[in-house]
Write a protein that holds these residues in place. Structure first.
Motif, PDB file in Angstrom:
ATOM      1  N   LYS A 185       0.055  11.212 -60.927  1.00  0.00           N
ATOM      2  CA  LYS A 185       1.002  12.212 -60.438  1.00  0.00           C
ATOM      3  C   LYS A 185       1.070  12.249 -58.914  1.00  0.00           C
ATOM      4  CE  LYS A 185       1.090  16.320 -62.345  1.00  0.00           C
ATOM      5  NZ  LYS A 185       2.432  16.578 -62.878  1.00  0.00           N
ATOM      6  N   SER A 190       5.342   7.329 -58.342  1.00  0.00           N
ATOM      7  CA  SER A 190       5.497   8.298 -59.431  1.00  0.00           C
ATOM      8  C   SER A 190       6.210   9.550 -58.940  1.00  0.00           C
ATOM      9  CB  SER A 190       4.130   8.688 -59.998  1.00  0.00           C
ATOM     10  OG  SER A 190       3.443   7.570 -60.483  1.00  0.00           O
ATOM     11  N   GLN A 191       5.815  10.046 -57.779  1.00  0.00           N
ATOM     12  CA  GLN A 191       6.413  11.259 -57.241  1.00  0.00           C
ATOM     13  C   GLN A 191       7.897  11.064 -56.954  1.00  0.00           C
ATOM     14  OE1 GLN A 191       3.957  12.213 -53.836  1.00  0.00           O
ATOM     15  NE2 GLN A 191       2.527  13.411 -55.072  1.00  0.00           N
ATOM     16  N   LYS A 193       9.998   8.889 -58.371  1.00  0.00           N
ATOM     17  CA  LYS A 193      10.750   8.763 -59.624  1.00  0.00           C
ATOM     18  C   LYS A 193      10.843  10.099 -60.363  1.00  0.00           C
ATOM     19  CE  LYS A 193      10.419   3.846 -60.781  1.00  0.00           C
ATOM     20  NZ  LYS A 193      10.356   3.377 -59.408  1.00  0.00           N
ATOM     21  N   LEU A 194       9.768  10.890 -60.314  1.00  0.00           N
ATOM     22  CA  LEU A 194       9.808  12.195 -60.956  1.00  0.00           C
ATOM     23  C   LEU A 194      10.781  13.121 -60.233  1.00  0.00           C
ATOM     24  CD1 LEU A 194       8.812  14.154 -63.086  1.00  0.00           C
ATOM     25  CD2 LEU A 194       6.846  14.685 -61.625  1.00  0.00           C
ATOM     26  N   TYR A 292      11.405   7.364 -64.363  1.00  0.00           N
ATOM     27  CA  TYR A 292      10.068   7.947 -64.512  1.00  0.00           C
ATOM     28  C   TYR A 292       9.570   7.824 -65.942  1.00  0.00           C
ATOM     29  CZ  TYR A 292       6.200  11.254 -64.149  1.00  0.00           C
ATOM     30  OH  TYR A 292       4.953  11.843 -64.178  1.00  0.00           O
ATOM     31  N   THR A 296       5.989   6.049 -66.954  1.00  0.00           N
ATOM     32  CA  THR A 296       4.891   6.662 -67.714  1.00  0.00           C
ATOM     33  C   THR A 296       4.552   5.837 -68.953  1.00  0.00           C
ATOM     34  OG1 THR A 296       6.435   8.085 -68.939  1.00  0.00           O
ATOM     35  CG2 THR A 296       5.405   9.002 -66.954  1.00  0.00           C
TER      36      THR A 296
END
Length: 304
Positions: A185, A190-191, A193-194, A292, A296
């Motif tokens: 996270k 990741s950040q 795409k989130l 995202y 995952t």
């Protein structure tokens, strides 16, 4: 704006795999909440002599200490507001909850009483999530429900989108540590795409039905998967051509003499399939808003 998934008591208390579910939930949501979280802690303490409950207790207390699992009513902040707005559209449901609470003490059949108890828990979770949403503009709460009530759900498009997307997030294996979840996270890719996914959800029109939204999400996910495959082909072709060009002249010519009839047609067909001009940057791939989900699955889905 922080996104909270509000878990009913039964989703942890009645679920032996609840901890893996919480790990999955935190891959999408910023934090978790629960109405009457203290009730869960009291129950887990009462049965902590059993390994399953002791393990759940340790995990829940760890999440509370990390500040990512809180009591839902903490988000109301009554002290500052003085009073709270109530979702008038749900007045009928609120009255129904009160009738169920009055009725449950009269029921002698244990199974029937348990059924009503868990129904009350889900209805209360749903009602208090709405109360928080209309009284606290800095958060979005999404109730995690089995939808056992007789009341039609009136979720916002954001709540619908998060609920649908949460089904596509992989369930981490039992051995996945919390550190691995939090490291993922905090990773910059990741950040990013989130954040792109959250922005896409924020821009959704409010009048979309659940079926329309589910179709749209599935379509974009498919587009991104196919686009990513073609992007990988493009990258490999470029890499292969670069290697061939960089080889010493004698070796390069030897390779071309041996593979000439196969290499050039392969390049021609592959380049037509890929259409390089459309896939220069991964950020331009169709369906990239939902990248995202793919990230995952790549990280945590061991079956792929």
């Amino acid at each position: 704006m922080s996104k909270y998934l509000i878990k009913p008591l039964g989703s942890v208390w009645l679920n032996p795999y609840a901890i893996s579910d919480l790990k999955k939930d935190l891959l999408l949501y910023d934090k978790l909440g629960m109405l009457n979280l203290h009730t869960l802690l009291e129950g887990l303490h009462q049965y902590k002599k059993y390994d399953l409950f002791q393990n759940q207790l340790n995990e829940v207390e760890y999440l509370i200490e990390k500040g990512v699992f809180i009591e839902l009513k903490q988000l109301m902040n009554f002290a500052k507001k003085g009073s709270a707005m109530f979702p008038t559209d749900d007045m009928e449901m609120a009255n129904y909850i009160m009738k169920l609470k009055a009725k449950i003490s009269e029921i002698t059949d244990e199974k029937e009483r348990d059924k009503i108890y868990w129904q009350i828990n889900e209805l209360d979770t749903r009602l208090w999530s709405k109360i928080v949403n209309i009284n606290n503009e800095s958060v979005v709460t999404v109730p995690y429900l089995n939808d056992v009530s007789s009341f039609e759900r009136t979720d916002t498009v954001k709540e619908k989108a998060y609920s649908i997307i949460n089904k596509s997030i992989p369930l981490p294996s039992e051995g996945t540590s919390w550190e691995k979840i939090f490291d993922f996270k905090s990773d910059s890719e990741s950040q990013l795409k989130l954040l792109a996914l959250k922005n896409w959800i924020n821009d959704l029109p409010e009048n979309m039905s659940s079926n329309e939204l589910e179709d749209k999400i599935q379509y974009l996910s498919y587009q991104y998967t196919e686009s990513l495959k073609r992007h990988k082909i493009s990258t490999r072709l470029i890499t292969f051509k670069t290697i061939i060009t960089a080889l010493p002249k004698g070796l390069s010519e030897l390779l071309r003499l041996r593979f000439d009839k196969a290499i050039e047609p392969f390049f021609e067909i592959a380049e037509q399939q890929v259409n390089f001009s459309q896939f220069k940057e991964r950020e331009d791939l169709k369906g990239n808003e939902l990248a995202y989900i793919s990230l995952t699955n790549k990280k945590f889905n061991k079956t792929k």
